[in-house]
Design an enzyme around this catalytic site. Structure first.
Site: not given
Ligand code: UDP
Ligand code: MG
Length: 139
Positions: A11, A51, A59, A87, A93, A104, A114, A117, A128
């Site tokens: 990212k 997204y 957010f 993951r 996250t 992360r 973070n 992805h 994707e």
């Molecule tokens: N994100 C954010 N605030 C939140 C949760 C997620 O800005 O409270 C952002 C963060 O960059 C995250 C992305 O949105 O990686 C996608 O969220 P997801 O819940 O899918 O998390 P991920 O799968 O990336 O762990």
């Molecule tokens: Mg996700």
């Protein structure tokens, strides 16, 4: 459905901090093979499309701004159990909740910025991957 492919992005925050090389090294040392890789930059609209599943979340607007704020590196990675293992490698996250030694934990700045992805299912990894790469590039 293939269980050996995942999709990931380095990212904008990790790119700006010059952490791409260290992150790619960790990915390779964890046994993932790079099948496709592209340095690119998302527009706000393309980030919103990627997204779209989060459209209703509070957010979403800021996430699209952030994800279009600078270059990213998109990759398709191959390994047994790629989605789950990746993951685990990137961690939670929220970096404050991410396990020690995860990408992360090491590189993320905040729950939004973070670093990395990782696709959350085999199905989404394919969707994707197709968002960024043509079939010709997936050698
Ligand atoms: N994100 C954010 N605030 C939140 C949760 C997620 O800005 O409270 C952002 C963060 O960059 C995250 C992305 O949105 O990686 C996608 O969220 P997801 O819940 O899918 O998390 P991920 O799968 O990336 O762990
Ligand atoms: Mg996700």
């Amino acid at each position: 459905m293939a269980k050996n492919i995942t999709f990931t992005m380095i990212k904008p925050d990790a790119m700006a901090d010059q952490n791409a090389g260290a992150i790619i090294k960790m990915i390779q040392e964890a046994g993932f093979k790079i099948k496709a890789m592209k340095l690119t930059k998302l527009s706000n609209e393309r980030a919103g499309e990627f997204y779209a599943v989060h459209r209703e979340r509070p957010f979403y607007g800021e996430l699209c701004e952030y994800m279009s704020s600078g270059p990213i590196i998109a990759m398709i990675l191959e390994k047994e159990n790629a989605v789950t293992d990746f993951r685990t490698l990137i961690g939670a996250t929220n970096p404050q909740e991410a396990a020690e030694g995860t990408i992360r934990k090491l590189f993320a700045k905040s729950i939004e910025a973070n670093a990395m992805h990782g696709a959350d299912s085999d199905e989404n990894a394919i969707v994707e991957g197709n968002f960024f790469f043509s079939s010709l590039e997936k050698f």
